[in-house]
Design a protein around this motif. Structure first.
Motif, PDB file in Angstrom:
ATOM      1  N   TRP A 396       0.915  -1.389  -0.030  1.00  0.00           N
ATOM      2  CA  TRP A 396      -0.073   0.043   0.198  1.00  0.00           C
ATOM      3  C   TRP A 396       0.815   1.117  -0.027  1.00  0.00           C
ATOM      4  O   TRP A 396       1.548   1.560   0.858  1.00  0.00           O
ATOM      5  CB  TRP A 396      -1.005   0.123   1.162  1.00  0.00           C
ATOM      6  CG  TRP A 396      -1.868  -1.101   1.167  1.00  0.00           C
ATOM      7  CD1 TRP A 396      -2.036  -2.225   1.876  1.00  0.00           C
ATOM      8  CD2 TRP A 396      -3.120  -1.230   0.129  1.00  0.00           C
ATOM      9  NE1 TRP A 396      -3.101  -3.056   1.515  1.00  0.00           N
ATOM     10  CE2 TRP A 396      -3.892  -2.484   0.387  1.00  0.00           C
ATOM     11  CE3 TRP A 396      -3.397  -0.537  -0.932  1.00  0.00           C
ATOM     12  CZ2 TRP A 396      -4.719  -2.942  -0.224  1.00  0.00           C
ATOM     13  CZ3 TRP A 396      -4.361  -0.967  -1.636  1.00  0.00           C
ATOM     14  CH2 TRP A 396      -5.240  -2.026  -1.278  1.00  0.00           C
ATOM     15  N   ALA A 397       0.902   1.899  -1.199  1.00  0.00           N
ATOM     16  CA  ALA A 397       1.925   2.862  -1.188  1.00  0.00           C
ATOM     17  C   ALA A 397       1.182   4.270  -2.134  1.00  0.00           C
ATOM     18  O   ALA A 397       0.077   4.027  -2.586  1.00  0.00           O
ATOM     19  CB  ALA A 397       3.198   2.497  -2.071  1.00  0.00           C
ATOM     20  N   GLU A 398       1.689   5.123  -1.961  1.00  0.00           N
ATOM     21  CA  GLU A 398       1.248   6.549  -2.332  1.00  0.00           C
ATOM     22  C   GLU A 398       1.323   6.653  -4.073  1.00  0.00           C
ATOM     23  O   GLU A 398       0.133   6.951  -4.583  1.00  0.00           O
ATOM     24  CB  GLU A 398       1.684   7.752  -2.038  1.00  0.00           C
ATOM     25  CG  GLU A 398       1.648   8.088  -0.590  1.00  0.00           C
ATOM     26  CD  GLU A 398       2.547   7.301   0.321  1.00  0.00           C
ATOM     27  OE1 GLU A 398       3.093   6.351  -0.122  1.00  0.00           O
ATOM     28  OE2 GLU A 398       2.597   7.505   1.570  1.00  0.00           O
ATOM     29  N   SER A 399       2.335   5.737  -4.366  1.00  0.00           N
ATOM     30  CA  SER A 399       2.294   5.874  -6.069  1.00  0.00           C
ATOM     31  C   SER A 399       3.302   4.623  -6.243  1.00  0.00           C
ATOM     32  O   SER A 399       3.981   4.046  -5.760  1.00  0.00           O
ATOM     33  CB  SER A 399       2.916   7.081  -6.612  1.00  0.00           C
ATOM     34  OG  SER A 399       4.460   7.117  -5.908  1.00  0.00           O
ATOM     35  N   ASN A 400       3.220   4.217  -7.570  1.00  0.00           N
ATOM     36  CA  ASN A 400       3.935   3.044  -8.207  1.00  0.00           C
ATOM     37  C   ASN A 400       5.529   3.604  -8.432  1.00  0.00           C
ATOM     38  O   ASN A 400       5.807   3.517  -9.628  1.00  0.00           O
ATOM     39  CB  ASN A 400       3.518   2.424  -9.393  1.00  0.00           C
ATOM     40  CG  ASN A 400       4.021   1.178  -9.669  1.00  0.00           C
ATOM     41  OD1 ASN A 400       4.944   0.746  -9.185  1.00  0.00           O
ATOM     42  ND2 ASN A 400       3.973   0.806 -10.856  1.00  0.00           N
ATOM     43  N   SER A 401       6.088   4.103  -7.410  1.00  0.00           N
ATOM     44  CA  SER A 401       7.552   4.476  -7.902  1.00  0.00           C
ATOM     45  C   SER A 401       8.481   3.986  -6.620  1.00  0.00           C
ATOM     46  O   SER A 401       8.106   3.541  -5.648  1.00  0.00           O
ATOM     47  CB  SER A 401       7.313   6.043  -7.351  1.00  0.00           C
ATOM     48  OG  SER A 401       7.154   6.465  -6.152  1.00  0.00           O
ATOM     49  N   ARG A 402       9.688   3.913  -7.021  1.00  0.00           N
ATOM     50  CA  ARG A 402      10.665   3.414  -6.096  1.00  0.00           C
ATOM     51  C   ARG A 402      10.681   3.967  -4.628  1.00  0.00           C
ATOM     52  O   ARG A 402      10.591   2.992  -3.836  1.00  0.00           O
ATOM     53  CB  ARG A 402      11.944   3.565  -6.620  1.00  0.00           C
ATOM     54  CG  ARG A 402      12.442   2.815  -8.028  1.00  0.00           C
ATOM     55  CD  ARG A 402      13.886   3.148  -8.621  1.00  0.00           C
ATOM     56  NE  ARG A 402      14.335   2.206  -9.670  1.00  0.00           N
ATOM     57  CZ  ARG A 402      15.442   2.339 -10.374  1.00  0.00           C
ATOM     58  NH1 ARG A 402      16.140   3.365  -9.881  1.00  0.00           N
ATOM     59  NH2 ARG A 402      15.594   1.490 -11.171  1.00  0.00           N
ATOM     60  N   ASP A 403      10.519   5.456  -4.400  1.00  0.00           N
ATOM     61  CA  ASP A 403      10.443   5.996  -3.291  1.00  0.00           C
ATOM     62  C   ASP A 403       9.347   5.520  -2.387  1.00  0.00           C
ATOM     63  O   ASP A 403       9.514   5.057  -1.239  1.00  0.00           O
ATOM     64  CB  ASP A 403      10.812   7.174  -3.404  1.00  0.00           C
ATOM     65  CG  ASP A 403      12.079   7.730  -3.487  1.00  0.00           C
ATOM     66  OD1 ASP A 403      12.941   6.896  -3.287  1.00  0.00           O
ATOM     67  OD2 ASP A 403      12.342   8.959  -4.186  1.00  0.00           O
ATOM     68  N   SER A 404       8.112   5.277  -2.935  1.00  0.00           N
ATOM     69  CA  SER A 404       6.829   5.174  -2.285  1.00  0.00           C
ATOM     70  C   SER A 404       7.025   3.588  -1.857  1.00  0.00           C
ATOM     71  O   SER A 404       6.436   3.402  -0.886  1.00  0.00           O
ATOM     72  CB  SER A 404       5.869   5.505  -3.112  1.00  0.00           C
ATOM     73  OG  SER A 404       5.618   6.979  -3.257  1.00  0.00           O
ATOM     74  N   ILE A 405       7.499   2.726  -2.871  1.00  0.00           N
ATOM     75  CA  ILE A 405       7.298   1.323  -2.614  1.00  0.00           C
ATOM     76  C   ILE A 405       8.234   1.076  -1.428  1.00  0.00           C
ATOM     77  O   ILE A 405       8.023   0.188  -0.806  1.00  0.00           O
ATOM     78  CB  ILE A 405       7.391   0.812  -3.726  1.00  0.00           C
ATOM     79  CG1 ILE A 405       6.316   0.688  -4.763  1.00  0.00           C
ATOM     80  CG2 ILE A 405       7.791  -0.896  -3.443  1.00  0.00           C
ATOM     81  CD1 ILE A 405       6.615   0.363  -6.276  1.00  0.00           C
ATOM     82  N   PHE A 406       9.512   1.514  -1.704  1.00  0.00           N
ATOM     83  CA  PHE A 406      10.529   1.316  -0.634  1.00  0.00           C
ATOM     84  C   PHE A 406      10.187   1.532   0.832  1.00  0.00           C
ATOM     85  O   PHE A 406      10.580   0.869   1.820  1.00  0.00           O
ATOM     86  CB  PHE A 406      11.875   1.869  -1.101  1.00  0.00           C
ATOM     87  CG  PHE A 406      13.111   1.395  -0.379  1.00  0.00           C
ATOM     88  CD1 PHE A 406      13.667   0.515  -0.722  1.00  0.00           C
ATOM     89  CD2 PHE A 406      13.636   2.121   0.956  1.00  0.00           C
ATOM     90  CE1 PHE A 406      14.956  -0.331  -0.337  1.00  0.00           C
ATOM     91  CE2 PHE A 406      14.684   1.465   1.325  1.00  0.00           C
ATOM     92  CZ  PHE A 406      15.439   0.340   0.999  1.00  0.00           C
ATOM     93  N   ASP A 407       9.502   3.015   0.755  1.00  0.00           N
ATOM     94  CA  ASP A 407       9.024   3.626   1.962  1.00  0.00           C
ATOM     95  C   ASP A 407       8.137   2.397   2.753  1.00  0.00           C
ATOM     96  O   ASP A 407       8.045   2.407   3.749  1.00  0.00           O
ATOM     97  CB  ASP A 407       8.659   4.878   1.862  1.00  0.00           C
ATOM     98  CG  ASP A 407       9.559   5.892   1.884  1.00  0.00           C
ATOM     99  OD1 ASP A 407      10.827   5.822   2.058  1.00  0.00           O
ATOM    100  OD2 ASP A 407       9.205   6.881   1.324  1.00  0.00           O
ATOM    101  N   ALA A 408       6.976   2.214   1.704  1.00  0.00           N
ATOM    102  CA  ALA A 408       6.039   1.073   2.114  1.00  0.00           C
ATOM    103  C   ALA A 408       6.747  -0.307   2.785  1.00  0.00           C
ATOM    104  O   ALA A 408       6.246  -0.809   3.998  1.00  0.00           O
ATOM    105  CB  ALA A 408       5.118   0.815   1.060  1.00  0.00           C
ATOM    106  N   LEU A 409       7.675  -0.807   2.180  1.00  0.00           N
ATOM    107  CA  LEU A 409       8.486  -1.844   2.719  1.00  0.00           C
ATOM    108  C   LEU A 409       9.074  -1.702   4.119  1.00  0.00           C
ATOM    109  O   LEU A 409       8.988  -2.446   4.880  1.00  0.00           O
ATOM    110  CB  LEU A 409       9.628  -2.132   1.751  1.00  0.00           C
ATOM    111  CG  LEU A 409       8.963  -2.872   0.465  1.00  0.00           C
ATOM    112  CD1 LEU A 409      10.301  -3.142  -0.387  1.00  0.00           C
ATOM    113  CD2 LEU A 409       8.432  -3.938   0.519  1.00  0.00           C
ATOM    114  N   LYS A 410       9.895  -0.200   4.279  1.00  0.00           N
ATOM    115  CA  LYS A 410      10.251  -0.041   5.470  1.00  0.00           C
ATOM    116  C   LYS A 410       9.310   0.318   6.559  1.00  0.00           C
ATOM    117  O   LYS A 410       9.611  -0.200   7.723  1.00  0.00           O
ATOM    118  CB  LYS A 410      11.204   1.372   5.366  1.00  0.00           C
ATOM    119  CG  LYS A 410      12.357   1.265   4.460  1.00  0.00           C
ATOM    120  CD  LYS A 410      13.027   2.485   4.369  1.00  0.00           C
ATOM    121  CE  LYS A 410      13.534   2.769   5.682  1.00  0.00           C
ATOM    122  NZ  LYS A 410      14.422   4.361   5.746  1.00  0.00           N
TER     123      LYS A 410
END
Length: 603
Positions: A396-410
């Protein structure tokens, strides 16, 4: 996913390179090897993925390149001759990643290993370039790639693999493999030193996978070499920083839980019998009338060698690691297993997301290129019926982008599925309203009144916590429609003063007795299910003085496993005996797992 840059994929004739794998992930076609004398097979993913990462084995990247280059000085080495010939190739490589004192072959790599290191850098650069070429760098965010690799420790015969994922293309000069870091905490320290704390913009995390065949060592709590409490606290904290997510499902089966393990109380969970690949591994090392051994846990336990996965313990499974983490937090003040739950394909064909049971093309090149190979339980066939298609990860991320997805993983706002694109939601709090499911803004309300999956409940504010559980079924496609949901469950875990693990599984939405079924003789589903489910649930057994962990499991109606589908596709006179007496259950219930929510008593 693995491509032909991984020695095990290359061994089985796979020619899919990282760029090909990304093309497949986002809707393109690739060719897979056929059987002996058979033409290549073209495969295409019916629904493109949002994001993907090539995770080739870091071990032997340089060696494989040298052994395939007649102009390289190390080409004529004995190691390369074995690698090219195929005879004894797999055992030779396995011994290199099994030995606790492993090093690179001197004739191939030179005494300091630098020849192989430099060639590995060139291969690593091509992996980075492939990820960059397929990354959508525009604001449209149509597809996202991650630079990544797999650290493939098989130390002392126990699977301790990690997928290392980088936030962006600022990465170390070469991947850190088991041949450089023989212990996982050495990997964490090197990643932190050379990436996360390097002030270069590099950031990484690691995702353990296949804990089910780790002989209990993936989630061991004996801290070898860390004798003092302070040293143990430091190592636990290091792990918590570097490994915020764990893999619960991939092509080598389910790592959630297992019935019948010592020290686990709370009765049998019928759904723990799902996709038990390790049953194949244990059967191959234990006599017909012998019991599977339990794992030795005495002095120097992590130096006891195994020829493969040959013992059962709760420390091989994610559910019990979550509970063990509660115990460690009480002892150390740090929870080393505060992890989100994910899943992945782990294909060795370079085809991420090829997980549909109805058209699974195999995962290991020539070894399972035909339906006949895939449905048989034959230990001589590496791609046999004990393997499954694998799973997929969602965030569940704000956008399909590296930063958003990586933040969601963290932050652990991540989930895994056994293949279907089920979308689970899980929130916890103290004042989530009972009628939240009826609101069209229910998700926004849940964020306002609670915390999302992967987080801690705030300090106690009411008599018991309340959870919003919801999921949407995978609609599938016109050609391959999805399977309805049957039920939603909340799984709760905690530990008692004697060190026992307790588990409770609550059915909180849907209907486990809906009469849905499927007959493997024709794979036609029967019965009704749900396109969506939502409920607000309170824990009726809440104890404010006991730490607890909760996660959501969304379960589909019964459906056929790929082996049942592919047995039906074979002419009746060509079906092997395994079609009538399958080793793996031909009927499965696919599922999704949310990341947990934790409760810790004040103080």
């Amino acid at each position: 996913m693995h491509t032909s840059l991984s020695s095990d994929a290359w061994n089985f004739g796979v020619q899919v390179m990282p760029s090909d794998a990304y093309r497949y992930a986002f809707g393109g076609a690739v060719n897979l090897p056929g059987g002996v004398g058979e033409p290549e097979r073209e495969v295409r993913l019916e629904r493109p993925l949002d994001f993907a990462a090539v995770t080739d084995h870091a071990e032997f990247l340089g060696e494989q390149a040298i052994c395939n280059d007649p102009q390289s000085p190390g080409y004529a080495s004995g190691f390369c001759e074995v690698m090219r010939s195929g005879e004894g190739r797999a055992p030779a490589l396995v011994m290199r990643i099994m030995s606790p004192f492993s090093s690179r072959d001197v004739d191939t790599c030179e005494a300091d290993g630098e020849r192989c290191g430099q060639r590995a850098e060139r291969v690593w650069e091509s992996t980075i370039a492939a990820a960059e070429a397929h990354q959508d760098h525009s604001s449209h965010c149509e597809r996202t790639t991650f630079v990544a690799y797999e650290y493939s420790s098989f130390r002392m015969g126990s699977n301790l693999h990690r997928n290392v994922i980088f936030r962006n293309a600022t990465v170390p000069q070469r991947p850190i493999s088991y041949l450089e870091a023989h212990r996982e905490w050495d990997l964490w320290r090197l990643l932190e030193t050379h990436c996360n704390d390097s002030d270069t913009g590099c950031e990484s995390l690691a995702i353990p996978h296949n804990s089910n065949i780790s002989n209990g060592r993936m989630f061991a709590v004996d801290y070898p070499g860390a004798s003092s409490i302070d040293e143990q606290v430091q190592r636990a904290a290091l792990r918590a920083r570097l490994e915020p997510v764990v893999e619960i499902m991939q092509h080598k089966g389910d790592s959630e839980c297992r019935n019948g393990l010592a020290g686990v109380l709370g009765g049998e969970d019928e759904l723990c019998n799902f996709e038990k690949f390790e049953g194949f591994a244990f059967t191959s090392t234990v006599g017909e009338n012998e019991e599977v051994g339990s794992c030795y846990a005495g002095p120097l336990a992590d130096w006891v060698p195994h020829l493969g996965p040959d013992c059962l313990t709760r420390n091989s499974y994610v559910r019990y690691a979550l509970i063990e983490g509660l115990k460690e937090e009480q002892r150390l003040g740090v929870n080393p297993f505060k992890v989100g739950l994910s899943a992945s394909t782990d294909t060795h064909n370079g085809i991420p997301g090829a997980v549909n049971e109805r058209n699974f093309p195999g995962h290991l090149g020539e070894a399972d290129s035909s339906a006949l190979q895939r449905v048989q339980f034959d230990r001589a066939i590496p791609g046999n019926a004990s393997n499954g298609p694998g799973g997929i990860i969602g965030v569940w991320a704000e956008s399909n982008s590296r930063d958003s997805i990586f933040d969601a993983l963290k932050r652990r706002e991540v989930f895994g599925t056994s293949g279907p694109r089920i979308q689970p939601r899980f929130f916890g709090g103290w004042d989530i309203h009972a009628d939240t499911c009826e609101s069209p803004q229910r998700i926004a309300l849940a964020y306002e009144t609670g915390v999302a999956m992967g987080q801690d409940l705030p300090p106690k504010q009411a008599s018991e916590p309340v959870f919003l559980v919801a999921a949407a079924a995978d609609p599938g496609t016109d050609a391959l429609p999805g399977v309805p949901l049957q039920r939603l469950q909340v799984v709760k875990g905690w530990a008692d003063a004697q060190g026992n693990h307790h588990q409770r599984v609550f059915d909180v939405a849907g209907n486990p007795n809906n009469g849905a079924s499927v007959d493997p003789a024709d794979c036609r589903p029967k019965g009704e299910g749900f396109a969506q489910l939502c409920a607000v649930w309170r824990d009726p057994e809440f104890d404010a003085g006991t730490s607890a962990v909760y996660y959501l499991r969304a379960v589909e109606n019964p459906s056929c496993r790929y082996t049942a589908h592919q047995c039906l596709q074979l002419p009746e006179d060509e079906r092997p005996a395994d079609c009538d007496s399958p080793f793996m259950d031909p009927v499965i219930q696919e599922r999704a797992w949310s990341s947990p929510i934790w409760y810790t008593p004040a103080g």
